[in-house]
Design an enzyme around this catalytic site. Structure first.
Site, mmCIF file in Angstrom:
data_model
loop_
_atom_site.group_PDB
_atom_site.id
_atom_site.type_symbol
_atom_site.label_atom_id
_atom_site.label_comp_id
_atom_site.label_asym_id
_atom_site.label_seq_id
_atom_site.Cartn_x
_atom_site.Cartn_y
_atom_site.Cartn_z
ATOM 1 N N SER A 264 37.854 45.618 39.993
ATOM 2 C CA SER A 264 37.591 44.774 38.829
ATOM 3 C C SER A 264 36.103 44.802 38.489
ATOM 4 O O SER A 264 35.262 45.133 39.325
ATOM 5 C CB SER A 264 38.049 43.340 39.099
ATOM 6 O OG SER A 264 37.450 42.838 40.274
ATOM 7 N N VAL A 329 33.100 41.351 23.404
ATOM 8 C CA VAL A 329 32.900 42.169 24.592
ATOM 9 C C VAL A 329 31.647 41.687 25.317
ATOM 10 O O VAL A 329 30.574 41.617 24.723
ATOM 11 C CB VAL A 329 32.687 43.657 24.229
ATOM 12 C CG1 VAL A 329 32.705 44.509 25.494
ATOM 13 C CG2 VAL A 329 33.726 44.127 23.250
ATOM 14 N N VAL A 330 31.795 41.350 26.576
ATOM 15 C CA VAL A 330 30.621 41.019 27.387
ATOM 16 C C VAL A 330 29.938 42.336 27.727
ATOM 17 O O VAL A 330 30.574 43.248 28.256
ATOM 18 C CB VAL A 330 31.038 40.303 28.686
ATOM 19 C CG1 VAL A 330 29.820 39.941 29.516
ATOM 20 C CG2 VAL A 330 31.850 39.058 28.366
ATOM 21 N N TYR A 532 47.864 29.524 46.880
ATOM 22 C CA TYR A 532 48.378 30.841 46.513
ATOM 23 C C TYR A 532 49.817 30.947 47.012
ATOM 24 O O TYR A 532 50.070 30.700 48.184
ATOM 25 C CB TYR A 532 47.557 31.878 47.266
ATOM 26 C CG TYR A 532 46.978 32.957 46.419
ATOM 27 C CD1 TYR A 532 45.667 32.896 45.982
ATOM 28 C CD2 TYR A 532 47.741 34.076 46.080
ATOM 29 C CE1 TYR A 532 45.114 33.911 45.217
ATOM 30 C CE2 TYR A 532 47.198 35.085 45.306
ATOM 31 C CZ TYR A 532 45.891 35.004 44.881
ATOM 32 O OH TYR A 532 45.366 35.994 44.129
#
EC number: 2.5.1.26
Lengths: 629, 672
Positions: A264, A329-330, A532
Site C-alpha cells: 500500500s 489526488v494526494v 478484527y
C-alpha cells in the site's frame, strides 16, 4: 505445478521493467544540486511481473497444501520454504477440505474490453506522462482486494475495467492530467497499491465516460528529509516498504505499518485514514501527517504553512484523509519520522479466557502503558497460530511440551478457552525492561502469565503471511475475509460475543457446517478498541459463494452497529459499507460530504462513487439538461 | 538632472600622520559595532560546524549518494575540506598587525583616504537591527583593504569579505587575510555541485548568523575599464536567501563607490585591454610591487551610498511554497531570483550614482579632449578647462569634490608623472610609452592580435588615460546619443526614441544601465540637451543647438565605443560565422590598421560590442564546445550598421607620436 516452476524464475524480480506504455520519462527534480532522493521501488511499473495478478502479494509467495506436507513458497517471509506440519490437519478439522484435489488456479485472461479512451485524448495524455492501454495493465488496476474483487478477477468477470493507465512522476504532471480530465470529461481513479478492502478503488460499473487510472507508483521520491525536525516530504505514491527501507537505512522510521504496508502507498493511507500496527508509538496516519498536497479538479488544496497544529476553522486535512479518492489526488505528504529504537523486543502473555484478556487490555490502556503494539487473540486464532508452527527441533518440541504442561496442568488453563496477548516493545533497553515489568504485573491482576518472546514474535511475523491464506483457501473452495470495527470499552465484550453468535446463526440458517469465526483485539485507545473478525466457510455447495458470504458479512455488520460498534476502524467505507454511511454520519453529515464533493469536484472527475457519492452526478445532469434545451 | 548635493569628505589618514601615530591607534581597545544583536554569538569555528551539520548539506549528501552511490562519510569529509578552504577567521592580533602594515604602506604611497563621514556615522546609528551587505565597486585590489580599514577606523565590526582563490594560495598573506575576515570562494562553481552547495550554505549562514557586515563585489571581478560591469548574481542570491527564507527581518545593502586618483593597476589593466594577460598573484609579486608603491598615489574617495533596505525595495515578498520546506532547504524561486537580479542591477546604478569625479578624471577628460582636437593646452587653459568640466559634470548630477583646482592639478601632475607631463612651455602632454619588443613567450599568451610596438607605445598611455575618462561616461553617454541622433537630421522626440533605445541596447554591455529606467533617462537627457543649448526644439522638431563646446565633448565621449561597435559589426558581417576569439583578433587588427581611437583595441570593449550585437539580434550566439560562435543575421545587422554609421561622429585624429599632444618617449627600448 507449472505455476510453481514459473515462480522460481521470477523470484529475483529484476526482470526488465518494460511496460507497454510509451516511454516518456521526464526526469523530475533530477538536477544535481537538488535534495530529492529518488527511490528505487521493489515493485516495478509492470506490477504483474512480481505481484500475483489474481490475488494477494508476491507471485512467488503462497501456501501450498497439496503435497505431503504444507509449506509456504518463496524466500520473502520467515516461514517461507519451511514445512508446516500441522496446517493440513487444521484445515481438514475446521473445513473438511479435500486436499487431494489440485488447487484452482485461474488462467491469465487474454481478451479485454476495448479501451474507450479517444485517440486524441490519449495523445494529449502521452504528452504529459507515460500511458498504457494494455489489457493486463488495465485489468490489474480495476480492483482492490475485497473478496468480490478477487472473485471477479479470478473469473475475469469485471463489468467495467479502466480504459487507460497513466503514470505521472510529479505533482505538476498530476495537475496537468486533472486539467486534461476536466477539459475532456473523463474519469480519474487514483490508484496506489490496490490493496483497498472496501471496494473504494474498484471501477464503478455504470460509468459511461472513459476511465483513466492514475497510478501514483512513479511518484515515489523523498523530496526532502529533515533529520533535525524529524520530518520528511514524500511523494504520495511511495509504497510502505520502500519508504520504511529508505528511512531505516538512514536511522529513522515512519512506524506506520498496516498489514498491507508492503504494497500500500502513502497516498492510499491518507485516502483511507489508515492505521498501523504500531500506532501506540507512532500514531495513526492522522497523527503522522503534518501536511498534504492534493490536486483537485478546482486546483491545489494545501495549507500555506508547515505548522504542528492550527486553529483555523475545520481542518481540511481531515477532509482529505478518508476521502477515498473521490475529492482529488494526494501528491505530496509531509510526515513525521522518528529515530529507530535501539531495542525491539517481543513478548506474549497467556490469559485463561477472552474476558480477562480484554480486561487486561483495558487496564493497560487506562494507564496508557501500551507498548508499540499490543494485541489480544481469541482461542481460535491462538490455535490457528499453533497450526502455522513450522517444524522445530527436538529441543523446541520438548520445551513447547513443558510450556503446555505448565499452562494447562499447573496453572489450570482450559486449552479451548485460553487467549494470548502479543506484545511489541520498542525503546531503550531500560524503557523496554521497565515496561515489560509493568505489563507483567498488570497481567497478573487478570490471571495472565508471561509466555515468552518467541510466541510474540511468531504472532507478528505471521501478520504479513495471513493475507496469503485467502488465496489458498479460495483454491480449495473456502471463502475467507476479515472485517473490523471500533467499539467503546464498555461494549467490547458484548459486541464480540453478539457478532460471533450472529454469524453462527446465519451459518446455521444457510446450512453451513464448516466455518470459522474468530476475532482479535488489535488496537487500544483511551475510549475503546479495534476488533478484527475473521470469517471463513466452506462454500463448495454454493452457486454464488461470494454473495452468500456478503450476506453474512452484512448481517455481521448490522450486528456490529447494533452493538455500538462503527462502520470501520481503518478499512474505510468504499462501496462495500456505503449502506451504513448516512446513519453513521447523520443526514447533515452526508450533505457536508456532498458539499465538499461539489466544491472540489463539481464535474465528478473522481467518480469512484464511494461513501454517499454513489448517486452523485454533479453538474453532469445540468449539462445534460442544457444540451437538451 | 539636478545639481549634486554637497558632500563632506574627510581624510581618515590625516590623524594618523600626527604624533599619536600608527601603533597607538592600532593597539587601542577596540569594541566594534555589530550589524545586529543576537542572544548568542557564534565563533567562526562554530559557524563552520553549523554549516557542516546543516539540514541542507545533510539532505544534499543523502540525495547525492542515492543518485550516484558513494560514501556519505567521505562526502561529509569533502564538505569539511571545502569549509576549511572557505571559511573566515578572526584573530585580533593579526588584525592589528595588518592594520599597521596597511598604514605603513599607505604612507609609502602617500595616499589620502577621503570618506563621506556623515554617511558612515548615519549608517552606524542605524545598525544593530539586521544584516548589512557592503557592496563596493571593484576597481583595485586595494578596495577590500580600504573597506576593512574604514570599518576599523569607525569601530564597525570588520566585514566578512568574499575573496578569490588567487589570494588563498598566497603564502602568509592568504592566511592573514582569512584571519582578518576574508572567506575564499572559487570563481566557477560549474561541475562541482557539492562545493556549490557548501558555499551556498556557508554564505547564507554568514549572513543570518554572523553579525558583521558581509562584503563582496557585485561586479565579480575588478573592472579593468574603471567603469561599472554588469553585476554577477550568484553571491547576491546566496546572500539574500535568509531574507526570502524569513530568517532575518531585512537586509541592508550599502552601495559604496571607491574612486582613485591613481589606480595601482592602471598599467596592468591597459595591457590587459590589448590582450597581455595578467600575472598570477603571489606573495613574491606583492613584495616586488611594494617597491613600486613608494610613489605618489594621490587620493582615494570612499563614497558610502544611501543604504538600501532590500525589504522596502522589493516592497512585498509574497509567501511561496518554499516556506513549506525546512528553512535550510528553502531556495529562491525563479520569481525571487528575478527580484535578486533587479536588486543587483539597482545597486550597480546606485554605485554609479556615488561616483566621485576626482581631479584625475577631470584632467583626463581635458587631456583626452585636447588629444582628439590635436591642440596643445597651456597650464592656464588646462585649469580653466577643468573648471568648465566641473560645472558641466555638476550640471549632469555628478559629485565633484574639488575646492582647489590649481593646487590639485599640480598635485595630480606629480601623482601621474609617468603618464602626463608639462613640457618646457608648460603645456600639458601625454607621455608615450617606450617601444617594447614583445617576447615570444608573452606573444604566445596574448589573447588577441599581436600589435605593433609602435601601436602599443601610444595605445597603452591613451588607454590608461581613457581609464580615467571611463567612470564619468555614464553621465555623458545618454545626452551624447541624443545629440548624435539629432545631428543626423531634425527629428521628433518619438522618432528619436526608437533609435536612442536601439543604440543603448547595442551598447548595453559597454555602458551598463537598467532598461526599466531608460525612458526617464532619455527624457532627462533631452531636457538637459535643450537647457544647455546642445540641441534645440523648433516646432516640435529637435535640431542641433549652438553650444559647440559641449557638443564636442559629448561627441568624442562616445566616439570610441561607437567605432568599436561599427568595427565589430563590419567584421562579423564579413565573416558571416565567426568564433568569439577570432572576432576579437580581427576587430583589433582592423582597429590597428585603420588608426582608430586606441581604446577600440580593447578586447573588453570589443567583447561588449559583440554581446551588444547579440542583444540587438544582429548576431545569433551559438555555444560551441570550445568557443562561442556568432552567426550573422543579415537583415537585422544591416539595419544596425546603417544606424551606427549615420550617427558615428567623424573625427580624423592621429594617435601616434605625430599627435602634438603626445610627448614622444619611444627611444628607450625595453623588453616585456
Amino acid at each position: 505445478m507449472s505455476q510453481n516452476a514459473n515462480n522460481d524464475n521470477i523470484r529475483t524480480g529484476d526482470k526488465k521493467n518494460s511496460s507497454s506504455a510509451t516511454t516518456k520519462r521526464s526526469e523530475i527534480n533530477n538536477n544535481s544540486d537538488s535534495t530529492v532522493i529518488k527511490v528505487k521501488s521493489v515493485i516495478p511499473r509492470r506490477r504483474q511481473d512480481i505481484l500475483k495478478w489474481y490475488g494477494w502479494g508476491y507471485k512467488d509467495s503462497m501456501f501450498q497444501l497439496d503435497g505431503d506436507v504444507a509449506y509456504f513458497t518463496g524466500n520473502r517471509y520467515l516461514i517461507a520454504g519451511k514445512s508446516l506440519p500441522h496446517l493440513q490437519n487444521w484445515a481438514y478439522e475446521n473445513f473438511k477440505v479435500d486436499l487431494k484435489k489440485p488447487p484452482k488456479i485461474p488462467e491469465m485472461p487474454t481478451s479485454f474490453p476495448e479501451t474507450r479512451l479517444p485517440a486524441d485524448i490519449r495523445q494529449e495524455l502521452e504528452g504529459i506522462a507515460s500511458v498504457s492501454v494494455d489489457g493486463m495493465d488495465r485489468l490489474i488496476r480495476a480492483h482492490g482486494q475485497t473478496l468480490k474483487d478477487i472473485s471477479d478477477l479470478r473469473g475475469n468477470k469485471f463489468p467495467r475495467i479502466p480504459d487507460a493507465v497513466i503514470w505521472p512522476e510529479s505533482h505538476e504532471q498530476v495537475e496537468q492530467i486533472v486539467k486534461c480530465a476536466s477539459k475532456h470529461g473523463f474519469v480519474i481513479i487514483p490508484f496506489g497499491g490496490g490493496t483497498s478492502v472496501s471496494g473504494a478503488v474498484t471501477c464503478p460499473p455504470k460509468e459511461q465516460r472513459p476511465i483513466v487510472v492514475l497510478d501514483t507508483s512513479d511518484m515515489n521520491s523523498i523530496l526532502w528529509l529533515d533529520k533535525e525536525q524529524l520530518l520528511a516530504r514524500v511523494q504520495a505514491g511511495i509504497i510502505g516498504q520502500d519508504l520504511e527501507r529508505e528511512m531505516r537505512a538512514r536511522g529513522f522510521t515512519v512506524g506506520h505499518e498496516p498489514d498491507s504496508y508492503e504494497f500500500s502507498t502513502l497516498g492510499g493511507w491518507v485516502a483511507t485514514r489508515a492505521s498501523g500496527m504500531k500506532k501506540n508509538t507512532y500514531g495513526n496516519i492522522e497523527d503522522l501527517i503534518v501536511q498534504t498536497k492534493v490536486v483537485t479538479a478546482r486546483g491545489v488544496l494545501e495549507k500555506s504553512c508547515r505548522v504542528p497544529r492550527i486553529s483555523c476553522g475545520p481542518e481540511f486535512e481531515h477532509i482529505v484523509m478518508g476521502s477515498e479518492g473521490c475529492l482529488g489526488v494526494v501528491t505530496e505528504v509531509t510526515l513525521k519520522i522518528r529515530p529507530l529504537p535501539p531495542v525491539v523486543q517481543y513478548g506474549s502473555l497467556v490469559f485463561p479466557d477472552w474476558d480477562s484478556g480484554v480486561q487486561f487490555e483495558r487496564e493497560v490502556a487506562r494507564q496508557r502503558l501500551q507498548p508499540s503494539s499490543i494485541r489480544l487473540m481469541d482461542n481460535e486464532q491462538f490455535r490457528f497460530g499453533q497450526a502455522l508452527k513450522t517444524e522445530s527441533s527436538w529441543g523446541g518440541v520438548f520445551l513447547d511440551g513443558l510450556k503446555r504442561i505448565y499452562i494447562t496442568r499447573i496453572k489450570g488453563f482450559d486449552p479451548t478457552k485460553l487467549c494470548v496477548v502479543t506484545l511489541l516493545m520498542e525503546g531503550t533497553a531500560e524503557d523496554v525492561a521497565e515496561r515489560e515489568k509493568k505489563l507483567n504485573s498488570i497481567a497478573a491482576q487478570f490471571g495472565g502469565i508471561p509466555a515468552g518472546a518467541e510466541n510474540g514474535e511468531r504472532g507478528y511475523t505471521l501478520t504479513f503471511v495471513i493475507a496469503y491464506l485467502r488465496d489458498v483457501a479460495m483454491e480449495y473452495g473456502i471463502v475467507a475475509e476479515s472485517f473490523e470495527t471500533s467499539v467503546p470499552w464498555d461494549r467490547t465484550a458484548a459486541l464480540c460475543s453478539r457478532v460471533k453468535r450472529r454469524i453462527r446463526d446465519e451459518c446455521a440458517a444457510r446450512g453451513i457446517q464448516h466455518y470459522l469465526i474468530s476475532c482479535r483485539l488489535t488496537q487500544t485507545y483511551d475510549a475503546g478498541c479495534c476488533i478484527y473478525f475473521y470469517f471463513a466457510h466452506n462454500s463448495e455447495k454454493f452457486i454464488d459463494p461470494v454473495a452468500t458470504y456478503e450476506e453474512i458479512e452484512e448481517a455481521a455488520r448490522d450486528e456490529i452497529i447494533a452493538s455500538g460498534g462503527s462502520i470501520s476502524h481503518h478499512h474505510g467505507v468504499g462501496k462495500l459499507r456505503k449502506k451504513w454511511y448516512t446513519d453513521t454520519v447523520s443526514e447533515p453529515g452526508r450533505q457536508l460530504l456532498l458539499a465538499a464533493k461539489r466544491a472540489l469536484d463539481p464535474d465528478n472527475i473522481f467518480a469512484l462513487r464511494n461513501m454517499a457519492l454513489d448517486e452523485y452526478d454533479g453538474d453532469q445532469e445540468d449539462i445534460g439538461i442544457k444540451s437538451k434545451l | 538632472m539636478k545639481m549634486s548635493e554637497v558632500v563632506e569628505f574627510r581624510d581618515i589618514l590625516l590623524a594618523r600622520k600626527m604624533e599619536s601615530g600608527i601603533f597607538q591607534f592600532m593597539t587601542r581597545a577596540w569594541h566594534p559595532l555589530r550589524t545586529f544583536n543576537m542572544d548568542k554569538y557564534y565563533s567562526p569555528q562554530e559557524l563552520k560546524g553549523m554549516v557542516l551539520d546543516s539540514v541542507y548539506l545533510d539532505s544534499f549528501i543523502e540525495a547525492e549518494t542515492a543518485r550516484n552511490g558513494g560514501c556519505k562519510v567521505k562526502l561529509k569529509k569533502e564538505v569539511m575540506n571545502y569549509l576549511e578552504e572557505m571559511c573566515l577567521d578572526k584573530k585580533m592580533h593579526v588584525i592589528r598587525w595588518m592594520g599597521i602594515a596597511f598604514l605603513k604602506i599607505s604612507f609609502m604611497m602617500k595616499i589620502g583616504i577621503f570618506v563621506n563621514e556623515p554617511a558612515v556615522l548615519k549608517l552606524r546609528s542605524s545598525m544593530k537591527t539586521n544584516p548589512i551587505l557592503f557592496l563596493p565597486t571593484h576597481r583595485s585590489y586595494a578596495d577590500f583593504c580600504l573597506m576593512t580599514y574604514l570599518c576599523y577606523h569607525y569601530d564597525i565590526d570588520l566585514p566578512a569579505v568574499a575573496a578569490g582563490m588567487d589570494f588563498y594560495s598566497m603564502a602568509v598573506v592568504g592566511k592573514a587575510m582569512r584571519e582578518t575576515g576574508a572567506f575564499y570562494i572559487r570563481r566557477t562553481l560549474a561541475g562541482d555541485h557539492l562545493y556549490a552547495a557548501t558555499l551556498k550554505q556557508y554564505v547564507r549562514t554568514l549572513v543570518s548568523k554572523y553579525p558583521s557586515p558581509i562584503e563582496f563585489f557585485l561586479e565579480g571581478t575588478r573592472s579593468r575599464s574603471n567603469k561599472s560591469l554588469p553585476p554577477k548574481y550568484g553571491m547576491l542570491s546566496m546572500s539574500l536567501v535568509p531574507l526570502f527564507a524569513r530568517e532575518v527581518s531585512d537586509i541592508t545593502i550599502v552601495p559604496v563607490n571607491l574612486s582613485y586618483d591613481r589606480l595601482m593597476e592602471h598599467g596592468l589593466f591597459a595591457y590587459e585591454h590589448v590582450g597581455v594577460p595578467k600575472p598570477k598573484e603571489s606573495t613574491g609579486g606583492l613584495l616586488k610591487s611594494l617597491y613600486s608603491l613608494n610613489d605618489h598615489y594621490g587620493n582615494i574617495y570612499i563614497n558610502i551610498g544611501t543604504p538600501l533596505s532590500v525589504k522596502s525595495y522589493l516592497n512585498n515578498i509574497p509567501n511561496t511554497n518554499e516556506m513549506l520546506k525546512p528553512v535550510d532547504l528553502q531556495q529562491l524561486t525563479p520569481e525571487q531570483f528575478k527580484q535578486v537580479q533587479s536588486v543587483a542591477n539597482r545597486v550597480i546604478i546606485l554605485q554609479q550614482k556615488c561616483t566621485v569625479a576626482t581631479i584625475s578624471n577631470l584632467l583626463a577628460l581635458v587631456l583626452m579632449s585636447s588629444l582628439i582636437e590635436n591642440r596643445l593646452l597651456s597650464l592656464d587653459e588646462v585649469l580653466s578647462q577643468v573648471e568648465w568640466m566641473i560645472t558641466v559634470l555638476r550640471t549632469l548630477g555628478a559629485t565633484v569634490f574639488e575646492n582647489d583646482v590649481r593646487g590639485n592639478v599640480n598635485r595630480i601632475l606629480v601623482v601621474h608623472s609617468k603618464m602626463v607631463k608639462l613640457d618646457k612651455e608648460r603645456r600639458l602632454r601625454l607621455l608615450s610609452g617606450t617601444l617594447m619588443d614583445v617576447s615570444r613567450d608573452v606573444q604566445k599568451k596574448m589573447k588577441g592580435h599581436i600589435l605593433k610596438a609602435e601601436t602599443m607605445a601610444t595605445a597603452i598611455p591613451i588607454i590608461q588615460l581613457q581609464l580615467y575618462v571611463n567612470p564619468i561616461l555614464h553621465y555623458l553617454v545618454p545626452p551624447a546619443i541624443v545629440l548624435l541622433i539629432v545631428l543626423r537630421r531634425p527629428i521628433t522626440k518619438d522618432e528619436l526614441s526608437s533609435d536612442y533605445h536601439q543604440i543603448r541596447k547595442l551598447l548595453r554591455h559597454e555602458f551598463f544601465h537598467i532598461e526599466e529606467t531608460e525612458e526617464k533617462t532619455l527624457a532627462e537627457s533631452i531636457d538637459y540637451c535643450i537647457q544647455n543649448n546642445i540641441i534645440a526644439s523648433v516646432d516640435g522638431q529637435l535640431v542641433p543647438g549652438s553650444d559647440e563646446r559641449l557638443q564636442f565633448l559629448l561627441k568624442w565621449s562616445i566616439w570610441p565605443a561607437l567605432t568599436t561597435l561599427s568595427l565589430a559589426a563590419d567584421i562579423t558581417t564579413e565573416q558571416v560565422n565567426c568564433g568569439h576569439k577570432q572576432a576579437l583578433k580581427l576587430v583589433q587588427e582592423r582597429a590597428e590598421r585603420s588608426g582608430c581611437h586606441p581604446y577600440c583595441l580593447s578586447l573588453e570593449s570589443i567583447g561588449n560590442c559583440l554581446q551588444g550585437l547579440v542583444l540587438g539580434r544582429a548576431l545569433i550566439k551559438q555555444k560551441d564546445t570550445a568557443d562561442t560562435i556568432y552567426q550573422l543575421s543579415p537583415e537585422v545587422m544591416e539595419k544596425c550598421q546603417h544606424l551606427i554609421n549615420t550617427v558615428q561622429p567623424k573625427f580624423k585624429v592621429a594617435f601616434d607620436v605625430s599627435n602634438s599632444v603626445i610627448l614622444d618617449n619611444t627611444h628607450v627600448l625595453c623588453r616585456l
